[in-house]
Design an enzyme around this catalytic site. Structure first.
Site, PDB file in Angstrom:
ATOM      1  N   ARG A  23       0.822  -1.202   0.000  1.00  0.00           N
ATOM      2  CA  ARG A  23       0.000   0.000   0.000  1.00  0.00           C
ATOM      3  C   ARG A  23       0.865   1.265   0.000  1.00  0.00           C
ATOM      4  O   ARG A  23       0.505   2.275  -0.597  1.00  0.00           O
ATOM      5  CB  ARG A  23      -0.915   0.028   1.231  1.00  0.00           C
ATOM      6  CG  ARG A  23      -2.008  -1.026   1.233  1.00  0.00           C
ATOM      7  CD  ARG A  23      -2.939  -0.837   2.424  1.00  0.00           C
ATOM      8  NE  ARG A  23      -3.776  -2.015   2.608  1.00  0.00           N
ATOM      9  CZ  ARG A  23      -3.570  -2.952   3.523  1.00  0.00           C
ATOM     10  NH1 ARG A  23      -2.538  -2.840   4.361  1.00  0.00           N
ATOM     11  NH2 ARG A  23      -4.367  -3.992   3.623  1.00  0.00           N
ATOM     12  N   CYS A  46      -7.522 -20.070  13.877  1.00  0.00           N
ATOM     13  CA  CYS A  46      -8.434 -20.089  15.029  1.00  0.00           C
ATOM     14  C   CYS A  46      -9.796 -20.664  14.669  1.00  0.00           C
ATOM     15  O   CYS A  46     -10.540 -21.107  15.543  1.00  0.00           O
ATOM     16  CB  CYS A  46      -8.611 -18.673  15.576  1.00  0.00           C
ATOM     17  SG  CYS A  46      -7.085 -17.888  16.119  1.00  0.00           S
ATOM     18  N   ASP A 288       3.514 -15.327  16.033  1.00  0.00           N
ATOM     19  CA  ASP A 288       3.731 -16.361  17.038  1.00  0.00           C
ATOM     20  C   ASP A 288       5.196 -16.741  17.232  1.00  0.00           C
ATOM     21  O   ASP A 288       5.511 -17.531  18.114  1.00  0.00           O
ATOM     22  CB  ASP A 288       2.944 -17.620  16.668  1.00  0.00           C
ATOM     23  CG  ASP A 288       1.436 -17.419  16.734  1.00  0.00           C
ATOM     24  OD1 ASP A 288       1.015 -16.324  17.147  1.00  0.00           O
ATOM     25  OD2 ASP A 288       0.694 -18.353  16.369  1.00  0.00           O
ATOM     26  N   TYR A 431     -26.066   0.789  30.158  1.00  0.00           N
ATOM     27  CA  TYR A 431     -27.017  -0.017  30.934  1.00  0.00           C
ATOM     28  C   TYR A 431     -28.377  -0.010  30.260  1.00  0.00           C
ATOM     29  O   TYR A 431     -28.892   1.023  29.837  1.00  0.00           O
ATOM     30  CB  TYR A 431     -27.178   0.535  32.360  1.00  0.00           C
ATOM     31  CG  TYR A 431     -28.472   0.089  33.016  1.00  0.00           C
ATOM     32  CD1 TYR A 431     -28.681  -1.249  33.347  1.00  0.00           C
ATOM     33  CD2 TYR A 431     -29.493   1.005  33.261  1.00  0.00           C
ATOM     34  CE1 TYR A 431     -29.879  -1.659  33.919  1.00  0.00           C
ATOM     35  CE2 TYR A 431     -30.693   0.597  33.840  1.00  0.00           C
ATOM     36  CZ  TYR A 431     -30.887  -0.737  34.168  1.00  0.00           C
ATOM     37  OH  TYR A 431     -32.066  -1.148  34.711  1.00  0.00           O
TER      38      TYR A 431
END
Length: 457
Positions: A23, A46, A288, A431
């Site tokens: 980019r 995952c 990782d 809430y």
């Protein structure tokens, strides 16, 4: 042609780095070559347990961007090509085409190590037998699915009870297998404190999983045809038509070690804030295969998560592409689920805090995810750690249902901001009865932690 960027590894970090650099710099200024020994790039590891379980229909659904799409953006992506050596003096890498066995050296101006992590596979008798599977790549997932579909027996054993092990155990139950999970830990998900892990165990037992705890696997027994037929421990054995390993991972840094690059205690690469490998101006690493700064304890840790890997790639791509970005560190936020039980954690658990030399107060509260009178309100357990005397928030663990897991993000922000538990109690959280009690469970835990700090309990 201008500068050449060579990337080793084409998953989250590698392709994020390549894409960000592209980019910022056009093909005339920056040539990008990516080596990947597997068959796929830019996929969600995952998501593999959910593909095995049937929640995700196809492997292609887990691929964020295809190899063809990357190549269309002038990124020279070479699949099934393994890098076998790095020469930092001559600034080149040696690669081997896994189909033709042809080898070639490729020079670099900028090198990115995104080699990921390797599943732990201890040298146990029979661990390489047919029917024993690790689940790290899309290819691994495909092999396991085919094995499950063709299996004549319905006994499965999962070795290890971390996030992947727990998710795979649920996937196997949903595929109709009788599942035994064996772990040397006291409770599943050892990144949780044992009292919170016990809640996960109850949910697993409730869905029919047999959990064998505090037990070390000694090997795999095989039948006459060479297939696994049982998993053995010191005093028992458990029938197995399929064995899935979920023992954990270690940084995949053999290449880096052989090249003399600096590694930390966990074996992960050491980098600066811009993800540049320490002592090397032209080499970056992320994902990782690196150690990251824990913002709560101030220590370096290996925390293999896709969230970090993608951010590392963005930082690296910016640096290689001539921009500027840094990665300040993590607080260790992770979440998962067991059936409808949601599990999340961030910051330090009790063992982490003790290892870091911190003194702390620990509180555990029970609340509900909605106003108690609202239909569907379900229990939620929140555990919170606060530093002794200062009241600094150190960590939060949440186990519950009905939106419990994403509440961990409140704590992750508070940890990053180094807030005290008293400051957390004043947070202006949303809430409404369908979504939360008037005192959100995280705030209830914070109030309890404030009392514990004040009274020295």
């Amino acid at each position: 042609m201008g500068v050449r960027m060579v990337v080793i590894g084409a998953d989250a970090t590698g392709m994020a780095a390549a894409s960000q650099a592209r980019r910022l710099r056009g093909v005339e200024e920056l040539e990008i070559v990516v080596f990947e020994k597997g068959n796929h790039a830019s996929y969600s590891a995952c998501g593999i347990p959910y593909w095995v379980a049937g929640d995700v229909a196809e492997a292609d659904d887990l691929i964020a961007r295809s190899a063809a799409e990357h190549r269309a953006r002038d990124i020279d992506l070479r699949l099934r090509t393994e890098v076998t050596a790095i020469d930092t003096v001559r600034k080149r890498v040696l690669s081997r085409d896994l189909d033709s066995e042809a080898e070639a050296w490729t020079g670099y101006d900028k090198l990115v190590l995104a080699t990921g992590a390797t599943p732990v596979r201890p040298p146990l008798p029979g661990i390489d037998a047919e029917g024993v599977y690790g689940v790290q790549t899309l290819d691994d997932g495909q092999v396991l699915i085919e094995a499950l579909e063709s299996a004549t027996g319905r006994e499965a054993v999962v070795v290890g009870a971390g996030y992947i092990g727990v998710e795979m155990a649920e996937a196997l139950v949903r595929r109709g297998f009788e599942v035994t999970m064996i772990t040397r830990a006291a409770e599943p998900m050892a990144t949780l404190d044992p009292d919170m892990g016990a809640l996960v165990r109850e949910a697993m037992v409730g869905m029919g999983i047999r959990l064998v705890r505090d037990t070390e696997v000694t090997g795999m027994r095989t039948a006459a045809d060479g297939r696994v037929c049982a998993v053995t421990t010191a005093d028992n054995e458990y029938p197995a038509d399929v064995v899935v390993l979920g023992i954990g991972v270690r940084p995949a840094t053999d290449l880096a070690r052989d090249a003399g690059l600096p590694l930390g205690e966990s074996g992960g690469l050491l980098t600066d804030l811009a993800q540049r490998v320490r002592g090397y101006d032209d080499i970056w690493a992320g994902g990782d295969c690196v150690e990251v700064l824990d913002l709560v304890s101030g220590t370096l840790r290996h925390i293999p998560l896709g969230t970090h890997a993608n951010k590392h790639g963005q930082v690296i791509g910016s640096g290689v592409g001539g921009g500027y970005a840094t990665f300040p560190g993590v607080v260790g936020t992770a979440m998962s689920k067991v059936c409808d039980l949601e599990v999340a954690r961030t910051g330090l658990g009790e063992r982490d805090a003790q290892r870091a030399g911190l003194q702390f107060h620990s509180v555990t509260i029970e609340s509900t995810g909605r106003a108690g009178y609202f239909p569907g309100a379900k229990p939620m357990t929140v555990k919170m750690l606060a530093e002794r005397r200062t009241g600094r928030l150190l960590g939060v663990q949440i186990v519950g249902r009905d939106g419990a897991a994403k509440r961990i993000d409140i704590a992750a922000v508070a940890l990053t901001a180094r807030m005290t538990v008293e400051q957390v109690t004043a947070l202006d959280l949303g809430y409404a009865p369908p979504f939360s009690p008037v005192w959100d469970p995280v705030l209830v835990a914070a109030r309890a932690a404030v009392r514990a700090v004040a009274h020295g309990q």
